[in-house]
Design a protein around this motif. Structure first.
Motif, short mmCIF file in Angstrom:
data_model
loop_
_atom_site.label_atom_id
_atom_site.label_comp_id
_atom_site.label_asym_id
_atom_site.label_seq_id
_atom_site.Cartn_x
_atom_site.Cartn_y
_atom_site.Cartn_z
N GLU A 1 -13.01 25.03 -45.56
CA GLU A 1 -14.04 25.88 -44.96
C GLU A 1 -15.43 25.36 -45.30
O GLU A 1 -16.32 25.32 -44.44
CB GLU A 1 -13.88 27.32 -45.46
CG GLU A 1 -12.67 28.05 -44.91
CD GLU A 1 -12.54 29.45 -45.49
OE1 GLU A 1 -13.49 29.90 -46.18
OE2 GLU A 1 -11.50 30.09 -45.26
N ASP A 2 -15.63 24.97 -46.55
CA ASP A 2 -16.93 24.42 -46.95
C ASP A 2 -17.25 23.15 -46.15
O ASP A 2 -18.40 22.95 -45.73
CB ASP A 2 -16.92 24.09 -48.45
CG ASP A 2 -16.90 25.33 -49.31
OD1 ASP A 2 -17.20 26.43 -48.80
OD2 ASP A 2 -16.59 25.21 -50.52
N TRP A 3 -16.24 22.32 -45.94
CA TRP A 3 -16.47 21.09 -45.19
C TRP A 3 -16.80 21.39 -43.73
O TRP A 3 -17.70 20.77 -43.15
CB TRP A 3 -15.25 20.18 -45.27
CG TRP A 3 -15.42 18.89 -44.51
CD1 TRP A 3 -14.85 18.56 -43.32
CD2 TRP A 3 -16.26 17.79 -44.88
NE1 TRP A 3 -15.26 17.31 -42.92
CE2 TRP A 3 -16.13 16.81 -43.86
CE3 TRP A 3 -17.10 17.53 -45.95
CZ2 TRP A 3 -16.82 15.60 -43.90
CZ3 TRP A 3 -17.78 16.31 -46.00
CH2 TRP A 3 -17.64 15.37 -44.98
N ARG A 4 -16.08 22.33 -43.12
CA ARG A 4 -16.38 22.69 -41.74
C ARG A 4 -17.80 23.25 -41.61
O ARG A 4 -18.51 22.94 -40.65
CB ARG A 4 -15.35 23.69 -41.21
CG ARG A 4 -13.99 23.10 -40.92
CD ARG A 4 -13.11 24.05 -40.11
NE ARG A 4 -12.74 25.23 -40.89
CZ ARG A 4 -11.64 25.31 -41.63
NH1 ARG A 4 -10.82 24.29 -41.71
NH2 ARG A 4 -11.36 26.42 -42.29
N ASN A 5 -18.20 24.05 -42.58
CA ASN A 5 -19.57 24.57 -42.56
C ASN A 5 -20.59 23.45 -42.69
O ASN A 5 -21.62 23.45 -42.01
CB ASN A 5 -19.76 25.59 -43.70
CG ASN A 5 -18.97 26.86 -43.47
OD1 ASN A 5 -18.64 27.21 -42.35
ND2 ASN A 5 -18.65 27.56 -44.56
N TYR A 6 -20.28 22.50 -43.55
CA TYR A 6 -21.18 21.34 -43.72
C TYR A 6 -21.29 20.54 -42.42
O TYR A 6 -22.39 20.17 -42.00
CB TYR A 6 -20.66 20.46 -44.86
CG TYR A 6 -21.28 19.08 -44.89
CD1 TYR A 6 -22.55 18.88 -45.44
CD2 TYR A 6 -20.59 17.98 -44.39
CE1 TYR A 6 -23.13 17.61 -45.46
CE2 TYR A 6 -21.15 16.72 -44.42
CZ TYR A 6 -22.42 16.53 -44.95
OH TYR A 6 -22.98 15.27 -44.97
N SER B 1 -20.95 21.49 -39.44
CA SER B 1 -21.62 22.23 -38.37
C SER B 1 -23.14 22.33 -38.58
O SER B 1 -23.85 22.80 -37.68
CB SER B 1 -21.03 23.63 -38.24
OG SER B 1 -21.31 24.41 -39.40
N MET B 2 -23.61 21.89 -39.72
CA MET B 2 -25.04 21.98 -40.01
C MET B 2 -25.83 20.90 -39.28
O MET B 2 -25.33 19.81 -39.04
CB MET B 2 -25.29 21.85 -41.52
CG MET B 2 -24.72 22.98 -42.35
SD MET B 2 -24.73 22.62 -44.14
CE MET B 2 -26.49 22.38 -44.41
N LYS C 1 -28.27 18.93 -43.68
CA LYS C 1 -27.32 18.10 -44.42
C LYS C 1 -28.04 17.22 -45.43
O LYS C 1 -27.65 17.14 -46.59
CB LYS C 1 -26.52 17.22 -43.45
CG LYS C 1 -25.45 17.95 -42.66
CD LYS C 1 -24.70 16.96 -41.78
CE LYS C 1 -23.64 17.66 -40.96
NZ LYS C 1 -22.93 16.72 -40.06
N LEU D 1 -25.92 22.82 -49.01
CA LEU D 1 -24.59 23.42 -49.16
C LEU D 1 -23.88 22.78 -50.36
O LEU D 1 -23.99 21.58 -50.59
CB LEU D 1 -23.76 23.20 -47.89
CG LEU D 1 -22.44 23.96 -47.78
CD1 LEU D 1 -22.69 25.45 -47.70
CD2 LEU D 1 -21.65 23.48 -46.57
#
Length: 388
Positions: free
Chosen positions: A355-360, A362-363, A368, A373
């Motif tokens: 989840e953290d990677w997907r959020n990253y 999408s930034m 980034k 994050l």
């Protein structure tokens, strides 16, 4: 303007023999003779062609280079000739077959999955980690969502310790290898430092030695490691044996680094093969310890130096984990659910990582680069559980 109809004349049928035209009076007979010869030749050639085609069809099919085969078109390898247990509760380890056949199967799967420089990516799997939604699905999903990692799935071989794991593997991945073990059930979860866990780790190490002896270099990765970037650009060009760390002291050659055997890059050469033999035999010198602990012992042994092996420790800035997380998501290549006890705790924190990677991902690039994050793990993987 249309073309005039094409007409045929006897004079157009010239130079059959002797490069001279046929006399008009003999032309019909000559044509009939030529037609008879052609029919006779066809009658002889057709059965020959059929026989030749049949012989070709029974031979080995034409090999299509793997570079020309899309990943989604690859079918799973044939299942080994063993019976499927009828009840899930029974013992279902893979039966030991003919050693030569197993050796040949290993050679074939390594050949198919290898990169042009004979390098493969390996992971191991048992039934406990193979169920849908469990560790292996998260592992493969990380390749698909990582930066420059999806194509690496073409070079991944999943080594199954038991029949259920192998069954699941062939449903989700083209390259699976059943590692046969007599009278040992590797299907259940193996808790850290238990007898079953130790036996599985040493079996894995001996298998990796076999891969090296076949001339294949490898990246070995535990399945509870998420691949977020292609790691190959971050390996050392002059390292025979490169290994991740639970704790990295800041220098790639410092033996005080605490190695983690769940991730390593090993080049196939005389030095690495001899080292793996030495490592495996050292289990008798240190009974009750797993391969990672034994490595941290023998890295100081003079024999390791005498072999001429070049050891490099990989920085946790790029190859992190729960023990020591990678702090910068702009650099991280892999994240390991190490320092974590219990399968459900691992799965929980691995899902948080994803989840953290997907959020990253999408930034926007500006955020980034700003490093806005960070990881939300550990959560269920509590480091306090590991303290004495």
């Amino acid at each position: 303007m249309g073309r005039p109809p094409r007409t045929t004349s006897v004079t157009s049928l010239r130079r059959f023999r002797g490069n001279s035209p046929l006399p008009h009076s003999r032309a019909p007979g000559a044509l009939r003779g030529a037609a008879a010869v052609l029919l006779l030749a066809a009658a002889v050639a057709l059965p020959c062609a059929v026989l030749y085609r049949a012989a070709v069809d029974t031979a080995v099919p034409v090999y299509v280079p793997r570079a020309r085969r899309p990943l989604l078109d690859w079918g799973p390898p044939p299942l080994p000739p063993v019976e499927v247990p009828e009840e899930d509760g029974g013992f279902d380890s893979l039966p030991a077959g003919d050693l030569d056949s197993e050796d040949l199967r290993l050679e074939l799967v390594l050949q198919e999955a290898s990169m042009d420089n004979k390098t493969v990516i390996l992971t191991t799997l048992n039934a406990a980690w193979a169920s849908p939604g469990s560790v292996i699905d998260l592992f493969i999903d990380s390749f698909r969502r990582g930066v420059g990692t999806s194509s690496l799935l073409r070079h991944l071989v999943i080594v199954a310790f038991d029949w259920k794991a192998y069954q699941r593997c062939v449903k989700i991945h083209p390259y699976c290898f059943p590692l046969t073990t007599e009278d040992v059930d590797f299907s259940e979860e193996k808790r850290f430092q238990t007898a079953g866990y130790l036996q599985m780790m040493w079996k894995r190490l001996d298998f990796l030695r076999q891969v090296l002896e076949k001339g294949y270099s490898f990246v070995f990765s535990d399945a509870d490691i998420m691949w977020f970037r292609n790691p190959f650009p971050f390996f050392y060009s002059n390292g025979d044996f490169q290994i991740a760390c639970d704790h990295y002291v800041g220098n790639a050659t410092d033996l005080r680094n605490i190695a983690n055997g769940g991730f390593n890059y090993v080049k196939s050469n005389d030095q690495s093969i001899e080292f793996y033999k030495f490592w495996y035999s050292s289990r008798f010198r240190y009974p009750g310890y797993h391969d990672q602990d034994v490595f941290n012992f023998i890295k100081h042994d003079p024999y390791t130096t005498d072999i001429g092996l070049t050891i490099k420790f990989l920085s946790t800035a790029y190859f992190g984990g729960i023990c020591e997380p990678s702090k910068d998501l702009n650099k991280v290549c892999t994240m390991h659910a190490n320092c974590c006890i219990g399968l459900q705790s691992k799965i929980h924190d691995l899902r948080i990582m994803m989840e953290d990677w997907r959020n990253y991902m999408s930034m926007p690039p500006s955020l980034k680069s700003f490093g806005a994050l960070s990881w939300r793990v550990p959560q269920n993987c509590s480091l306090s559980l590991l303290s004495p």
